[in-house]
Design an enzyme around this catalytic site. Structure first.
Site, PDB file in Angstrom:
ATOM      1  CB  SER A 247      -0.965  -0.069   1.141  1.00  0.00           C
ATOM      2  OG  SER A 247      -0.221   0.289   2.463  1.00  0.00           O
ATOM      3  CE  LYS A 248      -1.907   6.942  -2.054  1.00  0.00           C
ATOM      4  NZ  LYS A 248      -3.558   6.815  -1.812  1.00  0.00           N
ATOM      5  NE  ARG A 249       0.515   0.451   6.098  1.00  0.00           N
ATOM      6  CZ  ARG A 249       1.221  -0.703   6.305  1.00  0.00           C
ATOM      7  NH1 ARG A 249       2.458  -0.497   6.798  1.00  0.00           N
ATOM      8  NH2 ARG A 249       0.795  -2.008   5.983  1.00  0.00           N
ATOM      9  N   GLY A 251       5.535   3.221   0.165  1.00  0.00           N
ATOM     10  CA  GLY A 251       6.134   4.197  -0.834  1.00  0.00           C
ATOM     11  C   GLY A 251       5.218   4.383  -1.938  1.00  0.00           C
TER      12      GLY A 251
END
Ligand code: GLU
Length: 476
Positions: A247-249, A251
């Site tokens: 996920s966005k976490r 990067g």
């Protein structure tokens, strides 16, 4: 009812609500490889029924980046242009009494939900509006009351044979009457997918595992509409290095980011193909043509696939190494300042770094010293760790004398190496001479070797930089 058509037809069906991500490309790629292997058709279907969240710029991002990667579709559709088709099927369900208008207010639904949760029941719609008479329904529609269209799915156990995960069963009792459209002009995801997969003759639905819960809903809708069932293959999740869902976490996973950083499309494709698919050999490098030949859904694993950026870097570096000097020069050109340097020179510069580049954008920082008039570095950098500033000054003077004597004609790597090594090896630690030379020419702690750099810089520039280095040290 199983689909018995001959030609394989797959689709990649992104919603244009954000940029194309690596996970999306992996789905597109597996659809592409499977259909191409089977001499079938690969469809790109833009699922833009969510008017508020869909944006033309995201569609552009998706199509441009898929094209850049070479995943060219054979047919293209946009759901927002197909409203009339969905409407026809919605009307069919309404007429057959398999769907109905629901006027329940959000607050009402929330209260039901809370009640169900407090009793330990999985939240679902209880069917309150199912029994509304035709007349009441019509008069409320006329008054413009807020509404949705709900589907009365059969209550039973649905089983489907997932090509990757085997048999999967669901009890549809728990689904309740799902919302399939806001109104006749605004179908929702599960409904438009069912209609389109049929209208587009999709034989294989290959998509992320996160869509498994949607599959029983879609099968119920197919059955209610009397449509054939496509085959399903749900791809394993992509995981970050910490083994949680990518996920966005973890990067920015947008393709645009990788593209801007100078990843090559063939490296991205090769990398993503191995995320969940196992070639069955030790081989790691595959061209798209080889992937088409080798790909099979049987070799797709169930377990999540870890997105290992180091592997991508390794693959990218290996594709960079395979480029010819002129191809690579064209590719890195956008990352270099416009200095008017002749192309031959650029090719020589880039050849110095071809072996160490992991992505194209790195060239800017690696080779910047070729593109500036004057280098900017602290004078302390000139002195080798086992030497002294005084000795460095002498070394630079010696370099100036020796190199001034080399003719332009003899100014090439091997001659320079011969002469300079001969001199440097007069002392035990040749770094006293070679380190200040390399630093004077590059201004860097680390770079390509001094003979190679001097060759590419040419005699005049080399001597100029040696003199500048001497001036830096004059204060001593
Ligand atoms: N539009 C859906 C999504 O972006 C995919 C639908 C499907 O593959 O069935 O997740």
């Amino acid at each position: 009812m199983q689909n018995t058509q001959k030609q394989i037809r797959t689709r990649y069906a992104p919603s244009p609500t954000g940029p194309l991500h690596m996970g999306g490309v992996r789905t597109a790629l597996f659809n592409y490889l499977f259909s191409k292997k089977e001499k079938g058709i690969f469809i790109l279907r833009i699922e833009d029924t969510d008017k508020a969240r869909s944006k033309p710029e995201w569609e552009k991002d998706i199509t441009e980046n898929l094209s850049w990667l070479g995943l060219q579709w054979d047919e293209f559709y946009r759901q927002s242009e197909r409203t009339a088709i969905y409407k026809k099927y919605l009307e069919q369900l309404l007429e057959q009494g398999k769907a109905y208008y629901c006027f329940c207010k959000p607050e009402e639904l929330e209260a039901i939900r809370q009640d169900q949760l407090s009793r330990g029941v999985i939240p679902h719609y209880t069917g309150k509006c199912r029994g509304l008479g035709k007349e009441e329904c019509e008069s409320r529609l006329k008054k413009g009351e807020a509404k949705v269209i709900r589907f009365i799915g059969e209550k039973k156990t649905i089983t489907f044979d997932d090509l990757i995960r085997g048999k999967i069963s669901f009890d549809t009792e728990l689904l309740g009457d799902i919302v399939i459209a806001k109104d006749l002009e605004t179908p929702l995801y599960n409904f438009s997918v069912v209609v389109d997969d049929y209208e587009m003759n999709i034989t294989h639905v290959i998509r992320g595992e996160d869509h498994i819960p949607n599959t029983p809903k879609q099968i119920l809708l197919q059955e209610a509409l009397g449509l054939p069932r496509p085959l399903y293959a749900h791809l394993p999740l992509l995981l970050g290095e910490d083994r949680t869902k990518l996920s966005k976490r973890h990067g920015d996973q947008s393709v645009a980011r990788y593209r801007t950083q100078g990843y090559l499309p063939e490296a991205v494709i090769n990398f993503l193909a191995l995320l969940g698919w196992n070639p069955g050999t030790e081989e790691e490098i595959f061209s798209i043509e080889e992937l088409i030949k080798e790909f099979s859904l049987e070799r797709v694993q169930k377990a999540g696939a870890v997105f290992n950026e180091k592997r991508l870097n390794w693959l990218n570096a290996s594709y960079i190494r395979k480029k010819s000097p002129s191809e690579l020069t064209q590719l890195v050109m956008p990352y270099l300042p416009q200095t008017g340097l002749e192309i031959k020179k650029l090719e020589q510069i880039i050849a110095l770094y071809q072996e160490r580049m992991q992505n194209l954008s790195e060239i800017a920082a690696l080779a910047d010293y070729f593109f500036v008039e004057q280098l900017d570095y602290p004078k302390e950098l000139l002195t080798w760790k086992n030497s002294t500033p005084r000795k460095t000054k002498e070394a630079l003077e010696k370099l100036e004398t020796i190199l001034s004597a080399v003719s332009e004609k003899d100014w090439e790597r091997d001659t320079l190496a011969n002469i300079l090594l001969g001199e440097a090896e007069k002392e035990k630690d040749r770094g006293y001479l070679l380190w200040p030379l390399r630093t004077a020419l590059t201004g860097k702690q680390a770079s390509a070797g001094p003979f190679e750099v001097a060759t590419v810089l040419g005699k005049e520039k080399t001597l100029e930089r040696i003199k500048e280095a001497q001036q830096k040290l004059t204060a001593i």
